[in-house]
Design a protein around this motif. Structure first.
Motif, PDB file in Angstrom:
ATOM      1  N   TYR A  92       0.971  -1.292  -0.051  1.00 56.66           N
ATOM      2  CA  TYR A  92      -0.042   0.098   0.066  1.00 56.66           C
ATOM      3  C   TYR A  92       0.860   1.228   0.023  1.00 56.66           C
ATOM      4  CZ  TYR A  92       1.619  -0.387   4.733  1.00 56.66           C
ATOM      5  OH  TYR A  92       2.382  -0.500   5.968  1.00 56.66           O
ATOM      6  N   PHE A  95       6.130   5.115   0.300  1.00 57.06           N
ATOM      7  CA  PHE A  95       7.149   5.946   1.016  1.00 57.06           C
ATOM      8  C   PHE A  95       8.573   5.098   0.623  1.00 57.06           C
ATOM      9  CE2 PHE A  95       3.611   7.329   3.569  1.00 57.06           C
ATOM     10  CZ  PHE A  95       3.689   8.776   3.779  1.00 57.06           C
ATOM     11  N   GLY A 137      11.054   7.788   7.890  1.00 58.83           N
ATOM     12  CA  GLY A 137      11.400   6.950   6.718  1.00 58.83           C
ATOM     13  C   GLY A 137      10.397   6.700   5.558  1.00 58.83           C
ATOM     14  N   GLY A 138      10.549   5.711   4.700  1.00 59.88           N
ATOM     15  CA  GLY A 138      11.426   4.477   5.100  1.00 59.88           C
ATOM     16  C   GLY A 138      11.352   3.701   6.364  1.00 59.88           C
ATOM     17  N   THR A 139      12.503   3.212   6.799  1.00 61.52           N
ATOM     18  CA  THR A 139      12.369   2.493   8.124  1.00 61.52           C
ATOM     19  C   THR A 139      13.518   2.886   9.020  1.00 61.52           C
ATOM     20  OG1 THR A 139      11.314   0.804   6.689  1.00 61.52           O
ATOM     21  CG2 THR A 139      11.409   0.492   9.068  1.00 61.52           C
ATOM     22  N   ARG A 172       9.158   0.027  12.403  1.00 63.11           N
ATOM     23  CA  ARG A 172       8.238  -1.228  12.372  1.00 63.11           C
ATOM     24  C   ARG A 172       8.868  -2.509  13.096  1.00 63.11           C
ATOM     25  NH1 ARG A 172       8.884  -3.499   6.199  1.00 63.11           N
ATOM     26  NH2 ARG A 172       7.276  -5.220   6.962  1.00 63.11           N
ATOM     27  N   GLY A 195       4.689   1.198  13.109  1.00 63.63           N
ATOM     28  CA  GLY A 195       3.828   0.837  12.192  1.00 63.63           C
ATOM     29  C   GLY A 195       3.181  -0.547  12.649  1.00 63.63           C
ATOM     30  N   GLN A 197      -0.383  -0.940  11.638  1.00 68.52           N
ATOM     31  CA  GLN A 197      -1.194  -1.273  10.659  1.00 68.52           C
ATOM     32  C   GLN A 197      -2.580  -1.911  10.889  1.00 68.52           C
ATOM     33  OE1 GLN A 197       0.028   1.119   9.275  1.00 68.52           O
ATOM     34  NE2 GLN A 197       2.039   0.862   8.932  1.00 68.52           N
ATOM     35  N   ARG A 209       3.375  -7.060   5.551  1.00 68.99           N
ATOM     36  CA  ARG A 209       3.815  -6.922   6.729  1.00 68.99           C
ATOM     37  C   ARG A 209       3.952  -8.335   7.255  1.00 68.99           C
ATOM     38  NH1 ARG A 209       4.972  -1.787   7.381  1.00 68.99           N
ATOM     39  NH2 ARG A 209       4.922  -1.839   9.368  1.00 68.99           N
ATOM     40  N   ASP A 234       0.544   3.523  14.567  1.00 67.42           N
ATOM     41  CA  ASP A 234      -0.097   3.546  13.463  1.00 67.42           C
ATOM     42  C   ASP A 234      -1.056   2.515  13.055  1.00 67.42           C
ATOM     43  OD1 ASP A 234       1.139   6.184  12.963  1.00 67.42           O
ATOM     44  OD2 ASP A 234       2.260   5.154  11.387  1.00 67.42           O
ATOM     45  N   MET A 236      -4.384   1.358  10.215  1.00 64.33           N
ATOM     46  CA  MET A 236      -5.005   2.007   9.066  1.00 64.33           C
ATOM     47  C   MET A 236      -6.327   0.995   9.195  1.00 64.33           C
ATOM     48  SD  MET A 236      -2.244   2.297   6.122  1.00 64.33           S
ATOM     49  CE  MET A 236      -1.916   0.531   5.925  1.00 64.33           C
ATOM     50  N   TYR A 265      -5.426   6.125  10.528  1.00 60.09           N
ATOM     51  CA  TYR A 265      -5.522   6.342   8.875  1.00 60.09           C
ATOM     52  C   TYR A 265      -6.463   5.527   7.992  1.00 60.09           C
ATOM     53  CZ  TYR A 265      -0.920   8.730  10.173  1.00 60.09           C
ATOM     54  OH  TYR A 265      -0.064   9.696  10.889  1.00 60.09           O
ATOM     55  N   GLN A 266      -7.067   6.369   7.449  1.00 56.28           N
ATOM     56  CA  GLN A 266      -7.947   5.737   6.280  1.00 56.28           C
ATOM     57  C   GLN A 266      -6.980   5.264   5.301  1.00 56.28           C
ATOM     58  OE1 GLN A 266     -10.421   8.606   4.165  1.00 56.28           O
ATOM     59  NE2 GLN A 266     -11.380   7.284   2.963  1.00 56.28           N
ATOM     60  N   LEU A 267      -7.263   3.998   4.722  1.00 47.51           N
ATOM     61  CA  LEU A 267      -6.250   3.672   3.621  1.00 47.51           C
ATOM     62  C   LEU A 267      -6.350   4.528   2.530  1.00 47.51           C
ATOM     63  CD1 LEU A 267      -4.365   1.223   2.445  1.00 47.51           C
ATOM     64  CD2 LEU A 267      -6.285   0.357   1.890  1.00 47.51           C
ATOM     65  N   ASN A 268      -5.285   4.827   1.836  1.00 48.62           N
ATOM     66  CA  ASN A 268      -5.147   5.430   0.536  1.00 48.62           C
ATOM     67  C   ASN A 268      -4.892   4.364  -0.495  1.00 48.62           C
ATOM     68  OD1 ASN A 268      -5.814   8.314   1.188  1.00 48.62           O
ATOM     69  ND2 ASN A 268      -3.801   8.131   2.198  1.00 48.62           N
ATOM     70  N   PHE A 270      -3.187   3.958  -4.145  1.00 44.11           N
ATOM     71  CA  PHE A 270      -2.758   4.961  -5.179  1.00 44.11           C
ATOM     72  C   PHE A 270      -3.243   4.153  -6.489  1.00 44.11           C
ATOM     73  CE2 PHE A 270      -0.068   5.534  -1.454  1.00 44.11           C
ATOM     74  CZ  PHE A 270      -0.338   7.125  -1.254  1.00 44.11           C
TER      75      PHE A 270
HETATM   76  C1  LIG Z   1       6.124   7.085   6.670  1.00 41.87           C
HETATM   77  S1  LIG Z   1       4.890   5.621   6.872  1.00 41.87           S
HETATM   78  C2  LIG Z   1       6.383   4.514   7.460  1.00 41.87           C
HETATM   79  C3  LIG Z   1       6.140   3.808   8.454  1.00 41.87           C
HETATM   80  C4  LIG Z   1       7.111   2.580   8.973  1.00 41.87           C
HETATM   81  N1  LIG Z   1       8.038   2.487   7.787  1.00 41.87           N
HETATM   82  C5  LIG Z   1       6.273   1.436   8.783  1.00 41.87           C
HETATM   83  O1  LIG Z   1       6.381   0.703   7.950  1.00 41.87           O
HETATM   84  O2  LIG Z   1       5.820   1.003   9.939  1.00 41.87           O
HETATM   85  C6  LIG Z   1       3.975   5.978   8.185  1.00 41.87           C
HETATM   86  C7  LIG Z   1       2.761   5.546   8.301  1.00 41.87           C
HETATM   87  O3  LIG Z   1       1.793   5.756   7.124  1.00 41.87           O
HETATM   88  C8  LIG Z   1       0.943   5.337   7.060  1.00 41.87           C
HETATM   89  N2  LIG Z   1       0.682   4.885   5.549  1.00 41.87           N
HETATM   90  C9  LIG Z   1       1.426   4.498   4.514  1.00 41.87           C
HETATM   91  N3  LIG Z   1       0.874   4.277   3.394  1.00 41.87           N
HETATM   92  C10 LIG Z   1      -0.491   4.537   3.755  1.00 41.87           C
HETATM   93  C11 LIG Z   1      -1.518   4.465   2.788  1.00 41.87           C
HETATM   94  N4  LIG Z   1      -1.430   4.164   1.477  1.00 41.87           N
HETATM   95  N5  LIG Z   1      -2.827   4.886   3.222  1.00 41.87           N
HETATM   96  C12 LIG Z   1      -3.016   5.282   4.461  1.00 41.87           C
HETATM   97  N6  LIG Z   1      -1.997   5.322   5.639  1.00 41.87           N
HETATM   98  C13 LIG Z   1      -0.702   5.010   5.015  1.00 41.87           C
HETATM   99  C14 LIG Z   1       1.106   4.085   7.690  1.00 41.87           C
HETATM  100  O4  LIG Z   1       0.249   3.777   8.876  1.00 41.87           O
HETATM  101  C15 LIG Z   1       2.349   4.211   8.151  1.00 41.87           C
HETATM  102  O5  LIG Z   1       2.784   3.524   9.430  1.00 41.87           O
END
Ligand SMILES: C[S@@+](CC[C@H](N)C(=O)[O-])C[C@H]1O[C@@H](n2cnc3c(N)ncnc32)[C@H](O)[C@@H]1O
Ligand code: SF4
Length: 476
Positions: A92, A95, A137-139, A172, A195, A197, A209, A234, A236, A265-268, A270
């Motif tokens: 999903y 980043f 990040g990234g991570t 993570r 993270g 999720q 994951r 976080d 989702m 967070y609501q899933l986006n 892409f």
């Molecule tokens: C910068 S990301 C990286 C987090 C970290 N690398 C991990 O994998 O846990 C931060 C957060 O953005 C949220 N996120 C990333 N992609 C997303 C998506 N497509 N829709 C909604 N939230 C998203 C996730 O909850 C994620 O933990």
């Protein structure tokens, strides 16, 4: 921002739009605004326009900025440090930059330390305190314990950190061993953003994951047991196979896990991303449609409230005195953020900055003694107002008096047709002093925030707005 314009002018502009465009501003008339006020989420984040500086000016403008003495005038500032590696690529995610590689990681950290050291000699950096540092990040948790220590020491040596500086380390669970957690805590990290999720093992594995629910809970208990740092997760909602029942269990597990806070967070999805491809090919079930995601949002608010969590923003919750959410709060309100690392973004002094995302280019530039700038953008002349609108909407409430006193901007008069429509459509409540987002308005807050920015731009530039609509919505 031009002074007070009569609402008639906005009414005329809105009348001149196509019906579909008008809906993106006013929302639709429906008995169920939470689920149906808009067709979909328009963008991931509200969009604030700006002017890209031509390349020759980029370096000179950066140089001048760095020679400026920090004049805080009561405002706070942050540093953002980017770690552009991941061990696996989640379906999903937008980043992802590079897979981890120990030799490359060692070289990158050497350069990041140098980036911090060089910037630490600049007046802008050394002449005042930093109140938040975010290692994201990234991570970051992919880094070896030695590299975590190297990086954290450079942060403390190069940046004048305020005594109460919030230092966040994003992680993570996959590679975040006890040794690495201990290295973070010993070197001054005071906040982990983790993270999760979903806690559901099947939902997690379907999206890329790795750990099971048991492994996650075990690691969370260890970090929490150290009792040294705020622990934030976080989650989702709306992911493939994540039913309302599973989401309910995710929320209950979060509430029982002794966390300091979390984001929902609501899933986006892409449009050109791997998740969309996997769904289209039938290898993954479709994610929940937007209407069901709205119900999940509602369930999230109800459950966390009933468990005693408090809300710091539309998505972010806390249940302890440890969690302050400073970095995110500063970033949304347009506070100065100094960027470090390949692909890091920063802002301040009427500019947005981006550093080179290509890790090899980044390393090359640092080795030549340069800040690896990709671009500098001059923020729109009303950027400060726009940032404040974004920041306040993110917290669910516009303080209308504040805009009048601080910026001589009479939002209730200018935006009357829009605010009235939102009240009629169940998206907001409005009195003379505040615009408060109703639950439906909170779910659609990105669309509403973008609508305000569009209207202000439309009036200011006296032209039809470019209504940005990106393909990031959930399905259905
Ligand atoms: C910068 S990301 C990286 C987090 C970290 N690398 C991990 O994998 O846990 C931060 C957060 O953005 C949220 N996120 C990333 N992609 C997303 C998506 N497509 N829709 C909604 N939230 C998203 C996730 O909850 C994620 O933990
Ligand atoms: S969610 Fe995190 S670990 Fe997964 S690809 Fe994105 S940044 Fe990397």
């Amino acid at each position: 921002m031009e002074k007070e314009k009569p609402s008639r002018q906005l009414r005329e502009r809105l009348d001149s739009l196509e019906e579909a465009e008008r809906h993106w501003i006013l929302g639709r008339e429906t008995d169920d605004p939470l689920r149906y006020a808009f067709e979909s989420k328009r963008l991931v984040h509200p969009f604030i326009p700006g002017n890209m500086l031509p390349e020759p000016e980029t370096r000179e403008s950066w140089r001048k900025l760095m020679k400026t003495q920090w004049m805080p005038e009561g405002s706070k500032r942050s540093a953002y440090i980017h770690i552009p590696f991941c061990q696996t690529k989640c379906l999903y995610c937008g980043f992802f930059q590079n897979f981890g590689d120990q030799l490359l990681e060692d070289d990158y950290i050497r350069c990041l330390v140098e980036d911090l050291r060089l910037s630490g000699k600049e007046p802008l950096v050394y002449s005042g305190p930093f109140h938040a540092v975010y290692i994201g990040g990234g991570t970051p948790s992919i880094l070896s314990a030695d590299n975590i220590r190297r990086l954290m020491r450079a942060v403390r040596e190069s940046l004048p950190l305020a005594n109460d500086c919030e230092i966040t380390f994003e992680a993570r669970f996959h590679e975040f061993t006890r040794e690495k957690i201990d290295a973070c805590l010993e070197e001054g990290v005071n906040r982990f953003s983790l993270g999760v999720q979903s806690f559901d093992t099947d939902v997690r594995r379907r999206i890329g994951r790795v750990e099971s629910q048991e492994q996650i809970l075990d690691r969370l208990a260890y970090i929490h047991g150290m009792d040294q740092a705020a622990v934030i997760i976080d989650l989702m909602f709306g992911m493939p196979g994540q039913s309302m029942d599973i989401w309910g269990r995710d929320l209950s597990t979060m509430a029982q896990s002794d966390l300091d806070g979390g984001d929902l967070y609501q899933l986006n999805v892409f449009n050109k991303g791997p998740l969309k491809r996997a769904i289209d090919q039938g290898s993954l079930p479709a994610p929940s449609p937007t209407s069901e995601q709205a119900a999940m949002f509602e369930a999230g608010v109800a459950t966390l409230r009933s468990k005693g969590f408090q809300r710091l923003s539309v998505c972010h919750w806390t249940q302890s005195t440890r969690e302050r959410n400073l970095y995110n709060f500063f970033a949304k309100s347009g506070a100065v953020t100094v960027p470090f690392g390949a692909g890091a973004a920063g802002k301040g002094f009427g500019h947005t900055f981006m550093l080179n995302r290509d890790i090899h280019e980044y390393i090359k530039e640092i080795d030549q003694g340069n800040k690896p700038l990709l671009f500098l953008m001059e923020t729109h002349e009303d950027g400060r107002i726009f940032n404040e609108i974004v920041s306040q909407m993110d917290r669910g409430r516009l303080n209308l008096t504040w805009f009048r006193l601080k910026h001589d901007l009479d939002l209730p008069t200018i935006l009357e047709p829009v605010f009235s429509a939102w009240v009629d459509r169940g998206l907001a409540e409005w009195n003379g002093e505040f615009l408060d987002l109703a639950l439906a308005g909170q779910f659609w807050y990105v669309n509403l925030t973008q609508a305000i920015l569009d209207c202000l731009l439309m009036l200011k530039h006296d032209e039809k707005p470019v209504l940005p609509v990106a393909g990031v919505s959930a399905q259905g």
